[in-house]
Design a protein around this motif. Structure first.
Motif, PDB file in Angstrom:
ATOM      1  N   LYS A 108       3.267   6.964   1.626  1.00 56.41           N
ATOM      2  CA  LYS A 108       2.375   6.324   0.653  1.00 56.41           C
ATOM      3  C   LYS A 108       2.771   6.611  -0.790  1.00 56.41           C
ATOM      4  N   ILE A 132       0.429  -5.009   1.693  1.00 63.42           N
ATOM      5  CA  ILE A 132       0.942  -3.840   2.402  1.00 63.42           C
ATOM      6  C   ILE A 132      -0.023  -3.433   3.508  1.00 63.42           C
ATOM      7  N   ASP A 133      -1.314  -3.522   3.250  1.00 61.83           N
ATOM      8  CA  ASP A 133      -2.320  -3.148   4.241  1.00 61.83           C
ATOM      9  C   ASP A 133      -2.728  -4.312   5.126  1.00 61.83           C
ATOM     10  N   ASN A 167      -1.883   1.798   4.422  1.00 64.05           N
ATOM     11  CA  ASN A 167      -0.449   1.957   4.214  1.00 64.05           C
ATOM     12  C   ASN A 167      -0.079   2.286   2.778  1.00 64.05           C
ATOM     13  N   GLN A 168      -1.047   2.395   1.891  1.00 59.43           N
ATOM     14  CA  GLN A 168      -0.744   2.695   0.505  1.00 59.43           C
ATOM     15  C   GLN A 168      -1.812   3.614  -0.080  1.00 59.43           C
ATOM     16  N   THR A 175       5.374   3.349   3.447  1.00 56.02           N
ATOM     17  CA  THR A 175       4.000   3.302   3.948  1.00 56.02           C
ATOM     18  C   THR A 175       3.651   4.552   4.745  1.00 56.02           C
TER      19      THR A 175
END
Length: 478
Positions: free
Chosen positions: A76, A102-103, A128-129, A73
């Motif tokens: 990315k 992930i977010d 985060n991605q 993360t």
């Protein structure tokens, strides 16, 4: 602005394609990659990737695990994707997806979905991605670590997720996927007696170069293979980003030295210490032939080569038509988008005006009803307050009259009572006075008697004392 518009158009385009891929972020309380541990030899994932920003993802499609990904993360990009070789599908269909958890770990989406379906519904999407907009207009493609061309149809559709993609230049992406395909199919698969025991790890080493200041561009791409069949062996491959024609083969132990300190990709290095030197030499020779551009194998591979050449020529011929079709689709989508945007503005303006009028009318009605209600409620309250004030005033008048009457009658009534009580007090006082006089006379007489007795007793005592003092004692008879 152009990049944003292009991204929106692209999302609209891909949203009409079928297909749905699922993924699951593995929690800290689960061992390894949960259901996706089957993609590692002995179901043991690589060790040494322990940073807090390393996220484990079990990539799924149709509720079945397809491959495993360790995602960073911070950078990315995926650090590696673990998968098995399956018979490749003939057709490829791109349908890019993202992993919502992930977010936003608190959202209700526990599976990977199309990016276009969750825009505006997932909190901190893209924090985060990487997203599609991070690649648009950057000059980089979304290069797949787990290449779709090494998977069958179900597995292939699951690879088109942004958690399996790294930024690659178009030429490098093409070179990497071409080399991976040839190495796996021509050098690795033929030397693994059990095809379902060939485990593959495709990874990337992040660099400080970032696309749009967000997504890290890999400095190195690598592949690690492990065949844990009765005669186990392992091999590593490395491709440098600055040389798309480079393809170095090395042992897994040597590959691990290029990664983080303490990293172990396969349990026991997949028998690297005991693997057959002849098999290792044969595999490396096949890789060397691929690196030099030679074709490995005989008739089957020749047919494959011819087929590939035909596909290449057909692709060259079809490219202008495909580009024209893409342009027409782009223009059509742009027109549709403009029409919908215009209709949306009209509806928004008209709807806003109508809603504002309704809101103002409603506020007026509420204020009017509120004022009338307050007036109606205050009428009985005011009437009651007047009645109470009249009653209290009447009581005050009665109190004042009674008090004044009391003041007027108090003086003569008191005088008459005192005058009437005078004889009673005068006559009743005579016995008390006579009693007091009698008590005084009796007391005086008693006092005189007591004084006379005391005086005589004193004389007697004095005479007796003188007699005893001066008269001599005699006999008892005297």
């Amino acid at each position: 602005e152009w990049t944003m518009k292009t991204s929106v158009v692209f999302l609209l385009c891909i949203s009409v394609f079928p297909g749905f891929s699922q993924g699951r972020v593995v929690g800290e309380d689960e061992t390894g990659f949960a259901e996706c541990n089957v993609f590692f030899p002995g179901q043991v994932p690589p060790e040494g990737f322990t940073e807090p920003f390393h996220v484990k993802i079990c990539q799924q499609y149709n509720k079945k695990p397809r491959f495993a990904t360790l995602y960073s993360t911070k950078d990315k990009i995926p650090l590696y994707s673990a998968f098995k070789y399956t018979k490749p599908a003939q057709n490829e269909e791109e349908n890019w997806l993202v992993e919502p958890q992930i977010d936003d770990p608190e959202n209700d989406l526990h599976e990977m979905v199309r990016e276009a379906d969750i825009v505006g519904t997932v909190a901190n999407l893209g924090a985060n991605q990487a997203l599609t907009s991070d690649y648009m207009g950057s000059g980089y493609e979304r290069g797949l670590l787990n290449p779709s061309l090494l998977n069958d149809e179900d597995f292939q559709m699951a690879t088109y997720t942004l958690t399996n993609a790294v930024p690659l230049s178009p030429s490098l992406s093409k070179s990497w996927h071409r080399d991976i395909e040839r190495v796996v199919e021509q050098a690795l698969v033929p030397h693994c007696s059990k095809k379902d025991h060939l485990y593959l790890l495709a990874g990337a080493i992040p660099s400080s170069v970032r696309v749009k200041g967000k997504v890290s561009v890999p400095e190195t791409l690598w592949l690690a293979a492990c065949c844990d069949a009765p005669e186990g062996w392992s091999l590593g491959l490395v491709k440098k980003m600055n040389d798309e024609n480079s393809l170095a083969d090395l042992m897994v132990g040597e590959l691990e030295k290029h990664l983080l300190a303490g990293v172990h990709l396969f349990r026991g290095n997949c028998g690297e210490d005991n693997q057959s030197q002849e098999k290792t030499k044969a595999i490396r020779q096949a890789v060397s032939q691929i690196r030099s551009g030679e074709q490995v194998g005989t008739s089957d591979n020749q047919e494959a080569k011819d087929s590939g050449l035909v596909r290449k020529v057909a692709g060259i011929i079809a490219t202008p038509f495909i580009k024209l079709l893409e342009l027409l689709i782009y223009v059509f989508v742009g027109l549709v988008k403009f029409v919908f945007y215009f209709l949306w503005l009209v509806i928004k303006q008209v709807g806003g005006t109508v809603l504002n009028g309704i809101y103002s009318l409603w506020n007026g009605m509420v204020s009017y009803l509120k004022a009338i209600s307050m007036v109606l409620i205050s009428i009985p309250y005011d009437v009651g307050r007047v009645i109470v004030n009249i009653f209290l005033g009447f009581l005050q008048i009665v109190q004042d009259v009674a008090f004044l009457t009391y003041r007027i009658l108090r003086i003569p009534v008191g005088f008459v009572l005192h005058l009437a009580a005078f004889p009673y007090h005068s006559i009743c006082a005579i016995p008390s006075v006579l009693k007091d006089m009698a008590t005084g006379i009796g007391g005086t007489f008693s006092l005189v008697i007591d004084a006379t007795a005391t005086l005589l007793h004193g004389f007697y005592y004095l005479a007796g004392h003188i007699v005893k003092r001066f008269v001599p004692k005699g006999s008892s008879d005297d």
